[in-house]
Design a protein around this motif. Sequence first.
Motif, PDB file in Angstrom:
ATOM      1  N   ILE A 189       0.805  -1.231   0.000  1.00 57.25           N
ATOM      2  CA  ILE A 189       0.000   0.000   0.000  1.00 57.25           C
ATOM      3  C   ILE A 189       0.834   1.275   0.000  1.00 57.25           C
ATOM      4  CG2 ILE A 189      -2.149  -0.916   0.983  1.00 57.25           C
ATOM      5  CD1 ILE A 189      -1.021   0.034   3.713  1.00 57.25           C
ATOM      6  N   ASN A 190       2.127   1.146   0.301  1.00 59.97           N
ATOM      7  CA  ASN A 190       2.963   2.349   0.257  1.00 59.97           C
ATOM      8  C   ASN A 190       3.678   2.533  -1.081  1.00 59.97           C
ATOM      9  OD1 ASN A 190       2.712   3.565   2.948  1.00 59.97           O
ATOM     10  ND2 ASN A 190       3.470   1.570   3.627  1.00 59.97           N
ATOM     11  N   ASN A 214      -1.207   5.028  -3.413  1.00 61.74           N
ATOM     12  CA  ASN A 214      -0.109   5.997  -3.435  1.00 61.74           C
ATOM     13  C   ASN A 214       0.737   5.930  -4.700  1.00 61.74           C
ATOM     14  OD1 ASN A 214      -0.834   7.060  -1.011  1.00 61.74           O
ATOM     15  ND2 ASN A 214       1.119   6.667   0.019  1.00 61.74           N
TER      16      ASN A 214
HETATM   17  C1  LIG Z   1       0.660   7.410   1.159  1.00 60.48           C
HETATM   18  O1  LIG Z   1       1.178   8.728   1.019  1.00 60.48           O
HETATM   19  C2  LIG Z   1       0.800   9.605   2.065  1.00 60.48           C
HETATM   20  C3  LIG Z   1       1.299  10.996   1.731  1.00 60.48           C
HETATM   21  O2  LIG Z   1       2.402  10.947   0.911  1.00 60.48           O
HETATM   22  C4  LIG Z   1       1.357   9.090   3.382  1.00 60.48           C
HETATM   23  O3  LIG Z   1       0.949   9.915   4.421  1.00 60.48           O
HETATM   24  C5  LIG Z   1       0.855   7.674   3.593  1.00 60.48           C
HETATM   25  O4  LIG Z   1       1.420   7.137   4.754  1.00 60.48           O
HETATM   26  C6  LIG Z   1       1.184   6.789   2.424  1.00 60.48           C
HETATM   27  N1  LIG Z   1       0.721   5.436   2.593  1.00 60.48           N
HETATM   28  C7  LIG Z   1      -0.549   5.068   2.598  1.00 60.48           C
HETATM   29  C8  LIG Z   1      -0.805   3.625   2.818  1.00 60.48           C
HETATM   30  O5  LIG Z   1      -1.467   5.838   2.447  1.00 60.48           O
END
Ligand SMILES: *[C@@H]1O[C@H](CO)[C@@H](O)[C@H](O)[C@H]1NC(C)=O
Length: 691
Positions: A189-190, A214
């Motif tokens: 998910i990241n 993301n």
């Molecule tokens: C996605 O991106 C945001 C901002 O860049 C971040 O805060 C977040 O932790 C990231 N991951 C997910 C799983 O949303």
Amino acid sequence: MGSGAVPKLFISEGSNCFPLILLLSVYIWSCFHGVECQSHLPLPNHEVEALRRIWLKLGQKWYSSTDPCTWVDPTSNEVVPGNVTCGSCDGSHCHVISIIIRRQNLTGSLPDEFGSLKHLQVIALTRNYLNGTIPVAWASLPLIKLSLLGNRISGRIPEELGNITSLKELVLQDNLMGGPIPTSLGKLINLEILHLSGNNFRGELPKALGNLKNLTELRIDGNPLSGQIPSFIGNWKMLKQLDMEGTSLEGPFPSSFSELESLNVLMVSSIKGGNGEFPPLENSRQLKIMVLRNLSISGALPDYIGNMANLILLDLSFNNFAGQIPKSFGNLSNLDNMFLTNNKLTGEIPKWIFTRGQHYDLSYNNFNGSDAPKDYCQIGYVNLVSSYSSTDSNTIASCLRRNNPCPVKPKHHNLFINCGGASLTIGEDEYEGDENIGGASDYHSFDEKWAYSSTGRFVHNVDNEPFIATNLSVLNMLNPELYMTARLSPASLKYYGLCLHNGNYTVKLHFAEIMITADEAYYNVGRRFFDVSIQGEEVLSDFNIAKEANGTGKAIVKTFDAQVSENTLEIHFQWTGQGTSFIPHKSVYGPLISAISVTPNFKPDTDESKLSTGAILGIVAAGCVVIALISTFIWFHQRRKDTENKDLGGLKLPIGYFTMSQIRAAPGKFNLENKLGDGGFEPLYKGASKR
Ligand SMILES: *[C@@H]1O[C@H](CO)[C@@H](O)[C@H](O)[C@H]1NC(C)=O
Ligand SMILES: *[C@@H]1O[C@H](CO)[C@@H](O)[C@H](O)[C@H]1NC(C)=O
Ligand SMILES: *[C@@H]1O[C@H](CO)[C@@H](O)[C@H](O)[C@H]1NC(C)=O
């Protein structure tokens, strides 16, 4: 640590510096045996051991004498060289957190042992020569970035990779991987960057990928991925870059495309199926690069493209767009590149196209309008070859017309071009020089004998893109001088034989791979594919020079028959998104052609006479008969009138002389020369080639 290897290094430096050696040895020893060094706490022994094994497996020498945490790639000439970084320090130890080794021709397979470096966040082994599969053991690492771009990694993406939920960047581009893309990747998910281009991934994009909210960059070019373009693409609201050239995905574009409001770069080409509709991109106001090439899109060009104020490059070539260029396009003040090549656009070409001084390619369309250029097909950087529907040769330049017809009497029966190189003679064949540096929207013609038209930009390398490749080392082949240079194109390159006599010809295309060479092991990882058509018919599909020639730097000549029926021969080289594109460096892909030869399969006339040998013989014979008849008549006449009449002997000569001079001079030659005098041998102007 390999302490046995420490003396090995210093032996070569001589024995005068023994005190220094002693000092350093103690320093290095202490670093790895628990004594705190200046820069960092020591690594735990098992990490040092793991590193030692990794270097051994990768065939690396540098490890033995250096503190691995301070290693910086000594051979690199990159701005930021590869290095090993330690960090994540607790009370007594630091840990290896990053290993970056680029362009080192590392061999062997990907070591399992990375899996024991439990704090590793970055593995980047780009542009090496590593093989094997991605070890499952890596799946337990807290990786943020994994980049294996440009190796020989095979096998599938392990299902377990989906467990590395910390992963933000997964780059597997330009390898030999295959199989389906695992559903488990939907757990990352990241993930922000997913580059899978230039592999052999098959099957559908799994639905679970829709969870990757993301995601900012997705590249899947050149993989035989199948199924419809998925509608979950619309979930990727952060997506800035989407590259999907040359996949087997099918249209139409889902309506969810309209959700992609962050998109900066969209590159799609050679996708089949679909409904001919333009993707719904009215909300993608941030687009800088839009490539929708060879997708059978029809209808009018959308007005709203004119609202994309950041647009730098617009490539809508090889579609079926009809109607006029919208007025709104004139608002696009950043538009440096516009390729509308090969559509069915009509109406007048707007004036701003010519005043901007930008690379605009309007070739192969149906424009009309009274202000068509009468002489030029390249005006500044605007390519106009075959862009008009008119067939009236009196009002527009001949090269503006469909199929680039011959403006004069056909006069050639062969053609030799040393693509990208200087003119040279091989045996009896005089290869024409083709040294023009080329460009993104480039048409040049040479003495009404031949021409080329090149469309497209090496998008990932705009500042340093080559349109000509030059080989620097010695080539070992017959006639190596033909292969020392080659013309390149990122999308479409056409060569024309002009003003050829109609008939059947033999076309020989000379190729040698001189960019993806064997200079460095990692160069060999590159795979170039392109298509070739002659007279509109595909003769080579997914052609790979190195494969056909059994290696790089080797020649392969492909021979074809071609029928010329309207005095023009067209040879078209085209890229459809296949192969690697970043090996040995960015933007190495697409057509490469070294030389072209075209010879007739019929007995050509000489240039001196447009009459066939048969006709000449006929006329001579007829002349002889006339002379014989007249002579006989005169003889009888003389004999009958005998002495009374005047001298008629001079009569023979004028008749004979007149007939022969007619044979030599009359048939077309004076006409032809007159026409050439009118405009055939005009000089080439900077940025404007005249036809
Ligand atoms: C996605 O991106 C945001 C901002 O860049 C971040 O805060 C977040 O932790 C990231 N991951 C997910 C799983 O949303
Ligand atoms: C090591 O490489 C990384 C990534 O390229 C870079 O950010 C870092 O500054 C480098 N460290 C050293 C000591 O060169
Ligand atoms: C990997 O390459 C090495 C040579 O670099 C070779 O010996 C080995 O067999 C290869 N392994 C695989 C799995 O292809």
